[in-house]
Design a protein around this motif. Structure first.
Motif, PDB file in Angstrom:
ATOM      1  N   PRO A  14      -4.462   8.809   8.256  1.00 10.12           N
ATOM      2  CA  PRO A  14      -3.717   8.858   6.997  1.00 10.12           C
ATOM      3  C   PRO A  14      -2.717  10.010   6.979  1.00 10.12           C
ATOM      4  N   ARG A  17       0.448   8.821   8.509  1.00 12.60           N
ATOM      5  CA  ARG A  17       1.192   8.057   7.500  1.00 12.60           C
ATOM      6  C   ARG A  17       2.037   8.990   6.637  1.00 12.60           C
ATOM      7  N   VAL A  65      -7.721  13.547   1.852  1.00  8.05           N
ATOM      8  CA  VAL A  65      -6.761  12.454   2.060  1.00  8.05           C
ATOM      9  C   VAL A  65      -6.231  11.920   0.729  1.00  8.05           C
ATOM     10  N   THR A  69      -2.308  12.418  -0.396  1.00  9.87           N
ATOM     11  CA  THR A  69      -1.564  11.173  -0.596  1.00  9.87           C
ATOM     12  C   THR A  69      -1.003  11.099  -2.009  1.00  9.87           C
ATOM     13  N   ILE A  76      -3.263   4.974  -2.302  1.00  9.95           N
ATOM     14  CA  ILE A  76      -4.235   5.128  -1.216  1.00  9.95           C
ATOM     15  C   ILE A  76      -5.339   4.095  -1.362  1.00  9.95           C
ATOM     16  N   PHE A  78      -8.676   3.025   1.351  1.00 13.68           N
ATOM     17  CA  PHE A  78      -9.257   3.171   2.674  1.00 13.68           C
ATOM     18  C   PHE A  78      -9.404   1.797   3.327  1.00 13.68           C
ATOM     19  N   SER A 110       1.770   1.760   8.746  1.00 17.52           N
ATOM     20  CA  SER A 110       0.857   2.798   8.249  1.00 17.52           C
ATOM     21  C   SER A 110       0.657   2.659   6.745  1.00 17.52           C
ATOM     22  N   ARG A 113      -1.767  -0.111   6.055  1.00 20.43           N
ATOM     23  CA  ARG A 113      -3.149   0.319   6.321  1.00 20.43           C
ATOM     24  C   ARG A 113      -3.674   1.218   5.217  1.00 20.43           C
ATOM     25  N   TRP A 114      -2.884   2.204   4.808  1.00 20.40           N
ATOM     26  CA  TRP A 114      -3.384   3.239   3.911  1.00 20.40           C
ATOM     27  C   TRP A 114      -3.042   3.000   2.440  1.00 20.40           C
ATOM     28  N   SER A 115      -2.127   2.098   2.128  1.00 21.86           N
ATOM     29  CA  SER A 115      -1.865   1.738   0.723  1.00 21.86           C
ATOM     30  C   SER A 115      -2.704   0.551   0.303  1.00 21.86           C
TER      31      SER A 115
END
Length: 192
Positions: A14, A17, A65, A69, A76, A78, A110, A113-115
Motif C-alpha cells: 500500500p 501505491r 496504512v 492513505t 482504502i 484491504f 495499485s 488493489r488498495w481502493s
C-alpha cells in the motif's frame, strides 16, 4: 547533465501505491525521465519482501496504512486475497512500461488493489487498469520473467531494499529515497 529517476515498487504494498500516486499527481515524468521497476526482494538477499513478517509489524501496518492513505485523500480497502500470482500483473506492467505508460498503469492497478480490494491477477481488473492508463485491454509481454530478472539486476545495482524506493541518478551520482513519505522530498528536489 543527464538525470534519470528509477522507481522501485510492488503491487503488494500500500505504500508503493501512495508513492506512485504522488509521482503521478506531481507529473514527475514531465520533469525527469522516469523508469519503474518491480522489486520482489531486497538487494543482497534472496528473501522475498514480506512487510507483515511479525505480529508487531502487522499490527502497525493495520494502523498506519489507513492513516497514511486517508492523509493522501484516497480510499482504502484491504485486498482479498492478499497474495496471488502477480505474473499477469507484471506482464501487463512491462507492456505498459514499454508503451510509455508504466507509471499510469502501475498507479491504476495499485489503486484497484488498495481502493477496491481487487485481485490484481484477475484479467478484468488488469484490463480496466490498462484502459485507465490509455492502453488497450489485453496488453502483455511474453518475456515478463526475463524483464523481472532485469529489474532484479537493476535493484542490486541501486541497492534498493524496500518499496517504494527511488533513485535519482544525476550523471552517476545517486541520491536515494525510501518510503512514500520521502517522495515528497524527492518531488520538491526534482521540481526546484
Amino acid at each position: 547533465m543527464s538525470t534519470e529517476l528509477r522507481v522501485y515498487f510492488h503491487f503488494r504494498s500500500p505504500y508503493s501505491r501512495l508513492g506512485l500516486y504522488k509521482l503521478l499527481k506531481a507529473d514527475i515524468e514531465d520533469a525527469v525521465p522516469t523508469r519503474l521497476h518491480i522489486l520482489t526482494k531486497a538487494a543482497g538477499t534472496d528473501d522475498p519482501i514480506n512487510p507483515g513478517s511479525t505480529p508487531a509489524r502487522r499490527a502497525y501496518l493495520m494502523q498506519d496504512v489507513p492513516r497514511a492513505t486517508m492523509e493522501a485523500g484516497l480510499p482504502i480497502s484491504f485486498p482479498r486475497p492478499f497474495d496471488m500470482d502477480y505474473m499477469p500483473a507484471y506482464s501487463a506492467f512491462y507492456a505498459a512500461r514499454e508503451a510509455g505508460a508504466g507509471l499510469a498503469f502501475a498507479t491504476a492497478l495499485s489503486n484497484s488493489r488498495w481502493s477496491d480490494g481487487s485481485d490484481v491477477s484477475d484479467q478484468a481488473v488488469i484490463d480496466e487498469a490498462l484502459s485507465q492508463a490509455g492502453l488497450q485491454p489485453g496488453l502483455s509481454v511474453d518475456d515478463a520473467g526475463a524483464q523481472l530478472a532485469a529489474d532484479t539486476a537493476m535493484l542490486e545495482k541501486d541497492g534498493a531494499f524496500g518499496v517504494p524506493f527511488a533513485v535519482l541518478d544525476a550523471d552517476g551520482r545517486l541520491e536515494k529515497f525510501w518510503g512514500q513519505d520521502r517522495f515528497d522530498l524527492l518531488i520538491r528536489k526534482i521540481k526546484s
